[in-house]
Write an enzyme that holds these catalytic residues in place. Structure first.
Site, PDB file in Angstrom:
ATOM      1  N   THR A   1       1.022  -1.215  -0.038  1.00  0.00           N
ATOM      2  CA  THR A   1      -0.022  -0.150  -0.076  1.00  0.00           C
ATOM      3  C   THR A   1       1.051   1.140   0.061  1.00  0.00           C
ATOM      4  OG1 THR A   1      -1.575  -1.106   1.362  1.00  0.00           O
ATOM      5  CG2 THR A   1      -1.789   1.119   1.489  1.00  0.00           C
TER       6      THR A   1
ATOM      7  N   ARG B   1     -10.801 -10.838  -3.136  1.00  0.00           N
ATOM      8  CA  ARG B   1     -10.510 -10.531  -1.899  1.00  0.00           C
ATOM      9  C   ARG B   1     -10.151  -8.995  -1.704  1.00  0.00           C
ATOM     10  NH1 ARG B   1      -5.580  -7.301   0.454  1.00  0.00           N
ATOM     11  NH2 ARG B   1      -5.559  -8.053   2.566  1.00  0.00           N
ATOM     12  N   VAL B   2     -10.710  -8.045  -0.880  1.00  0.00           N
ATOM     13  CA  VAL B   2     -10.681  -6.717  -0.848  1.00  0.00           C
ATOM     14  C   VAL B   2      -9.973  -6.366   0.658  1.00  0.00           C
ATOM     15  CG1 VAL B   2     -11.749  -4.482  -0.468  1.00  0.00           C
ATOM     16  CG2 VAL B   2     -12.244  -6.030  -2.271  1.00  0.00           C
ATOM     17  N   GLY B   3      -9.051  -5.724   0.818  1.00  0.00           N
ATOM     18  CA  GLY B   3      -8.287  -5.254   2.143  1.00  0.00           C
ATOM     19  C   GLY B   3      -8.730  -3.910   2.597  1.00  0.00           C
ATOM     20  N   ASP B   4      -7.912  -3.561   3.462  1.00  0.00           N
ATOM     21  CA  ASP B   4      -8.407  -2.307   4.352  1.00  0.00           C
ATOM     22  C   ASP B   4      -8.020  -0.989   3.558  1.00  0.00           C
ATOM     23  OD1 ASP B   4      -5.494  -2.604   4.485  1.00  0.00           O
ATOM     24  OD2 ASP B   4      -5.285  -1.127   5.804  1.00  0.00           O
TER      25      ASP B   4
ATOM     26  N   THR C   1      -1.015   0.082   6.834  1.00  0.00           N
ATOM     27  CA  THR C   1      -0.450  -0.671   5.731  1.00  0.00           C
ATOM     28  C   THR C   1       0.024  -1.915   6.588  1.00  0.00           C
ATOM     29  OG1 THR C   1       1.105  -1.079   4.058  1.00  0.00           O
ATOM     30  CG2 THR C   1       1.904  -0.049   5.901  1.00  0.00           C
ATOM     31  N   GLY C   2      -0.005  -3.211   5.799  1.00  0.00           N
ATOM     32  CA  GLY C   2       0.428  -4.244   6.173  1.00  0.00           C
ATOM     33  C   GLY C   2      -0.427  -5.302   6.166  1.00  0.00           C
ATOM     34  N   MET C   3      -0.942  -6.246   6.925  1.00  0.00           N
ATOM     35  CA  MET C   3      -2.109  -7.256   6.957  1.00  0.00           C
ATOM     36  C   MET C   3      -3.232  -6.505   7.021  1.00  0.00           C
ATOM     37  SD  MET C   3      -3.102 -10.137   6.225  1.00  0.00           S
ATOM     38  CE  MET C   3      -1.536 -10.996   6.140  1.00  0.00           C
ATOM     39  N   GLY C   4      -3.914  -6.184   5.770  1.00  0.00           N
ATOM     40  CA  GLY C   4      -5.288  -5.414   5.892  1.00  0.00           C
ATOM     41  C   GLY C   4      -6.453  -6.167   6.783  1.00  0.00           C
TER      42      GLY C   4
END
Length: 325
Positions: free
Chosen positions: A185, A213-216, A236-239
């Site tokens: 991100t 899949r959709v993240g944060d 950022t990182g693991m959403g």
């Protein structure tokens, strides 16, 4: 302290300052000239070209909203960056799908998710914000809207990304690598000469994610949030972990209640640590900016960095504080 409250509490409203200010008067002058801290641009990771673009625009008097959009667009077009925009790593079915959101100083917001074949999703997100009554558009609907707004379709799967994906298909092993695969991100915050804050976040998501899949990143309150009276934050990182804690919203609320950006970022990370027994297996990182131009950052694991532009100078790859530092 708000300027009017400061003057009221010191009991000098309406009083003139002498030609040779006392130390006390200088304090008042500093309070009345907090814009000396502006402008500021700060972004996740070592995206120095993006912060330079945004910072130069801010220095030239452009708005925070225009600057943050143009800033993250640098990485959306960067073919060497396989985690954002054009050239992004595909999902496990070979689709490059991009997500983005943007938020303006007035609290308005726009987002797109699971968007294909558009190089600059952040600009589509801004169109959603400004041209529709909605906040988020997804998939085919988002693509149709983008085309109606004049955006051109483009194949975002480059030869290099396709080659890497086909090599991955030979094993089909999915295991996030801290600070590498999670480096997915660019989130940016801009504070302009007027003291207004805007933010944007854009990504192609985790490499070889499950289709759909959709993240944060495109979620207001998770990957990004701001309040123009307080400040803003990006993650950022693991959403999935950021989504569960609504981390960026949490940081802004903590700053509203008196925490510094640094303290607020740390507390947001600690919330995740306290609720996720497997926190050692993934990265979560935040950057925050308050109305005074102060920056804070914190993450779980060593290795996260951020870039900033302040007072006409760009500083890249600043290391964030981390757990057990």
């Amino acid at each position: 302290m708000k300027r009017r409250n400061f003057i009221k509490n010191t009991g000098i409203a309406g009083a003139g300052l002498s030609a040779t200010p006392s130390l006390f008067s200088k304090t008042i002058l500093n309070e009345l000239n907090m814009t000396q801290q502006y402008p500021v641009a700060v972004a996740t990771w070592n995206f120095q070209n993006a912060t330079k673009m945004a910072g130069k625009m801010l220095e030239n008097g452009k708005s925070a909203l225009d600057s943050v959009e143009k800033g993250v667009m640098v990485e959306e077009a960067n073919l060497k960056n396989t985690t954002v925009g054009n050239g992004g790593a595909p999902d496990r079915d070979g689709n490059v799908t991009v997500d983005a959101c943007i938020m303006s100083p007035d609290g308005d917001a726009g987002a797109v998710v699971y968007l294909k074949e558009i190089e600059h999703p952040v600009s589509v997100a801004r169109k959603v914000m400004e041209e529709t009554p909605h906040v988020m558009l997804a998939g085919e609907g988002a693509l149709q809207f983008a085309i109606q707004q004049g955006f051109q379709k483009k194949n975002l799967l480059t030869e290099d990304s396709e080659k890497a994906w086909k090599e991955w298909l030979e094993h089909k092993e999915y295991k996030p690598i801290i600070n590498i695969e999670n480096h997915d991100t660019i989130g940016m915050l801009c504070l302009d000469k007027k003291g207004d804050i805007a933010a944007a976040c854009t990504t192609s998501g985790l490499s070889y994610k499950i289709n759909g899949r959709v993240g944060d990143s495109p979620l207001i309150g998770a990957g990004l949030f701001l309040d123009n009276e307080v400040g803003g934050a990006v993650g950022t990182g693991m959403g999935e972990a950021i989504m569960k804690s609504v981390g960026s919203f949490l940081i802004v609320e903590l700053m509203r209640n008196g925490m510094s950006p640094q303290e607020a970022c740390k507390e947001a990370v600690m919330r995740t640590i306290r609720t996720a027994p497997n926190y050692k297996d993934f990265q979560v990182a935040y950057v925050a900016l308050n109305k005074q131009g102060e920056i804070g950052s914190y993450c779980i694991h060593k290795g996260f960095s951020y870039a900033k532009f302040h007072k006409g100078e760009s500083t890249d790859n600043l290391s964030a504080s981390y757990l057990n530092e």
